[in-house]
Write a protein that holds these residues in place. Structure first.
Motif, short mmCIF file in Angstrom:
data_model
loop_
_atom_site.label_atom_id
_atom_site.label_comp_id
_atom_site.label_asym_id
_atom_site.label_seq_id
_atom_site.Cartn_x
_atom_site.Cartn_y
_atom_site.Cartn_z
N MET A 1 -12.41 1.16 -4.11
CA MET A 1 -12.07 0.44 -4.18
C MET A 1 -9.90 1.01 -3.37
SD MET A 1 -11.09 -3.08 -5.46
CE MET A 1 -12.92 -3.59 -5.06
N LEU A 2 -9.45 0.40 -3.03
CA LEU A 2 -7.58 0.93 -2.50
C LEU A 2 -7.28 -0.29 -2.95
CD1 LEU A 2 -5.72 2.91 -0.78
CD2 LEU A 2 -5.82 1.17 1.36
N VAL A 3 -6.08 0.04 -3.71
CA VAL A 3 -4.97 -0.79 -5.00
C VAL A 3 -4.23 -0.67 -4.49
CG1 VAL A 3 -4.67 -2.24 -6.15
CG2 VAL A 3 -7.41 -2.10 -6.12
N LEU A 4 -3.44 -1.01 -3.42
CA LEU A 4 -1.88 -0.61 -3.53
C LEU A 4 -0.88 -2.12 -3.68
CD1 LEU A 4 -2.50 0.04 0.34
CD2 LEU A 4 -2.19 1.62 -1.64
N GLY A 5 0.43 -1.56 -4.31
CA GLY A 5 0.85 -2.41 -5.14
C GLY A 5 2.74 -1.87 -5.31
N PHE A 6 3.26 -3.25 -4.43
CA PHE A 6 4.18 -2.96 -4.95
C PHE A 6 5.74 -3.54 -4.74
CE2 PHE A 6 3.43 -4.57 -0.40
CZ PHE A 6 4.73 -5.71 -0.66
N PRO A 7 6.89 -3.43 -5.91
CA PRO A 7 7.54 -5.04 -6.48
C PRO A 7 8.61 -4.93 -5.03
CG PRO A 7 8.60 -2.75 -7.00
CD PRO A 7 7.25 -2.46 -6.26
N GLN A 12 12.00 -8.72 -8.43
CA GLN A 12 10.39 -7.61 -8.89
C GLN A 12 9.27 -7.80 -8.85
OE1 GLN A 12 11.68 -4.05 -8.48
NE2 GLN A 12 12.90 -5.55 -6.98
N ALA A 13 8.55 -8.77 -8.41
CA ALA A 13 7.18 -9.87 -8.50
C ALA A 13 6.36 -8.37 -8.05
CB ALA A 13 7.39 -10.61 -7.74
N ASN A 14 5.37 -8.50 -8.52
CA ASN A 14 4.27 -7.35 -7.53
C ASN A 14 3.57 -8.32 -7.03
OD1 ASN A 14 5.41 -5.64 -9.26
ND2 ASN A 14 3.74 -5.99 -11.13
N CYS A 15 3.18 -7.14 -5.32
CA CYS A 15 2.43 -7.72 -4.10
C CYS A 15 1.66 -6.64 -4.41
CB CYS A 15 3.38 -7.41 -3.16
SG CYS A 15 2.19 -7.99 -1.38
N TYR A 16 0.24 -6.96 -4.00
CA TYR A 16 -0.93 -6.10 -4.60
C TYR A 16 -1.62 -6.24 -2.40
CZ TYR A 16 -0.39 -5.96 -9.17
OH TYR A 16 0.33 -5.79 -10.27
N LEU A 17 -1.67 -5.21 -2.46
CA LEU A 17 -3.06 -5.25 -1.08
C LEU A 17 -3.68 -4.74 -1.31
CD1 LEU A 17 0.02 -5.15 0.58
CD2 LEU A 17 -1.20 -4.81 2.40
N ILE A 18 -5.55 -5.62 -1.45
CA ILE A 18 -6.92 -4.83 -2.12
C ILE A 18 -7.55 -4.77 -0.86
CG2 ILE A 18 -8.53 -5.26 -4.08
CD1 ILE A 18 -6.41 -6.74 -5.77
N GLU A 22 -10.13 2.58 2.74
CA GLU A 22 -8.99 2.96 3.98
C GLU A 22 -9.23 1.75 5.30
OE1 GLU A 22 -6.83 5.74 5.34
OE2 GLU A 22 -6.27 6.38 2.89
N GLY A 23 -8.59 1.09 6.48
CA GLY A 23 -9.16 0.75 7.93
C GLY A 23 -10.68 -0.35 7.52
N GLU A 24 -9.98 -1.15 6.62
CA GLU A 24 -11.00 -1.85 6.15
C GLU A 24 -10.36 -3.51 6.04
OE1 GLU A 24 -14.04 -2.02 5.64
OE2 GLU A 24 -14.98 0.18 5.19
N PRO A 25 -10.75 -4.66 6.00
CA PRO A 25 -10.32 -5.61 5.47
C PRO A 25 -9.83 -5.75 4.37
CG PRO A 25 -12.60 -6.07 5.85
CD PRO A 25 -12.57 -4.55 5.98
N CYS A 26 -8.95 -5.94 3.49
CA CYS A 26 -8.11 -6.48 2.67
C CYS A 26 -7.94 -8.28 2.42
CB CYS A 26 -6.75 -6.03 2.98
SG CYS A 26 -5.36 -6.62 3.58
N VAL A 27 -7.11 -8.38 1.32
CA VAL A 27 -6.76 -9.07 0.57
C VAL A 27 -5.13 -9.18 -0.23
CG1 VAL A 27 -8.47 -10.97 -0.25
CG2 VAL A 27 -7.36 -9.36 -1.72
N ARG A 40 3.64 -5.27 6.05
CA ARG A 40 3.15 -5.14 7.66
C ARG A 40 3.14 -3.25 7.55
NH1 ARG A 40 7.31 -7.32 9.40
NH2 ARG A 40 6.57 -9.01 9.79
N GLU A 41 3.79 -3.07 6.43
CA GLU A 41 4.45 -1.40 6.01
C GLU A 41 2.73 -1.03 5.67
OE1 GLU A 41 7.30 -0.69 4.69
OE2 GLU A 41 8.96 -0.88 6.05
N GLN A 42 2.38 -1.29 4.87
CA GLN A 42 0.69 -1.22 4.11
C GLN A 42 0.13 -2.05 5.15
OE1 GLN A 42 1.28 0.75 1.32
NE2 GLN A 42 3.18 0.79 1.74
N VAL A 43 -0.10 -2.88 5.73
CA VAL A 43 -1.20 -2.85 6.50
C VAL A 43 -1.25 -1.71 7.75
CG1 VAL A 43 -2.00 -4.21 8.43
CG2 VAL A 43 -1.42 -5.61 5.88
#
Length: 226
Positions: A1-7, A12-18, A22-27, A40-43
């Protein structure tokens, strides 16, 4: 599983892309203030396709970019109905001290497609299943999102219910300390290895918090809750 997070944003609230990889649908979980550009950059970097925005609660530092993100990617947002009003009026949840600091709150772009979350709901999105648990205390509509990983682990997207070594404040409008204690008590039976992705601060685990978080150690005995 790909978990990307950044404040993101001043708080500094954490936002996550899960995603499953790579190359898959995400939330996208909790795209708050100033989160749209980093999302947008992470996508782009990981060739992801956003299929939904999950909101752990309605405070502006967690939801302010939900409108722009959902508009850009044509996907819905999910929030508990008790916190839905904050999408329209971010200042409503700030309280007197917050209003003095932020005025009426930052302007909001409300997502076109907002869907309700319910306690116990099994939410299937982006090829993953998220288990929704209503966890009032920080706000009336706070929720937890639990998910299994392809590797066999467990994730808990905790929002501002549980942090590493701390918990979310309960003195803002919609907060309730007794409800927070009940919500935290429900976390204690989770496996030690459950990875907690909090709304602020570093990642932790349930085992680590059970052993060292003073707010969990000071919880009343289960029978004390009426």
């Amino acid at each position: 599983m790909l978990v990307l997070g950044f404040p993101a944003g001043p708080l500094q609230a954490n936002c996550y892309l899960i995603a499953r990889g790579e190359g898959e649908p995400c939330v996208i979980v909790d795209p708050g203030q100033d989160a749209a550009d980093p999302v947008r950059e992470q996508v782009r970097k990981y060739s992801l396709t956003p299929e939904g925005v999950l909101l752990t609660h309605g405070h502006f530092d967690h939801v302010l970019s939900a409108g722009p993100v959902t508009a850009e990617h044509g996907c819905p947002a999910w929030v508990h109905p008790a916190d839905r009003y904050m999408l329209d009026d971010p200042g409503a949840a700030l309280g007197p001290a917050g209003k003095e600091l932020f005025g009426d709150g930052p302007a909001a772009q409300v997502p076109d497609d907002v869907r309700d979350l319910a306690d116990g709901q099994q939410l299937d999105v982006a090829g993953m299943r998220f288990e929704v648990t209503h966890s009032p205390g920080h706000t009336g509509g706070s929720v937890l999102f639990g998910a299994g990983t392809d590797e066999g682990g467990r994730l808990l997207l905790a929002g501002d219910t549980l942090f590493a070594g701390a918990i979310g404040r309960t003195d803002l409008p919609g907060g309730d300390h007794a409800q927070m204690q009940r919500s935290l008590s429900a976390l204690l039976p989770l496996d030690d290895e459950t990875v907690v992705l909090p709304g602020h601060g570093p990642t932790t685990t349930i085992g680590r918090e059970r052993a060292s978080n003073p707010f969990l150690q000071e919880l009343p005995a289960p029978g004390a809750f009426s």
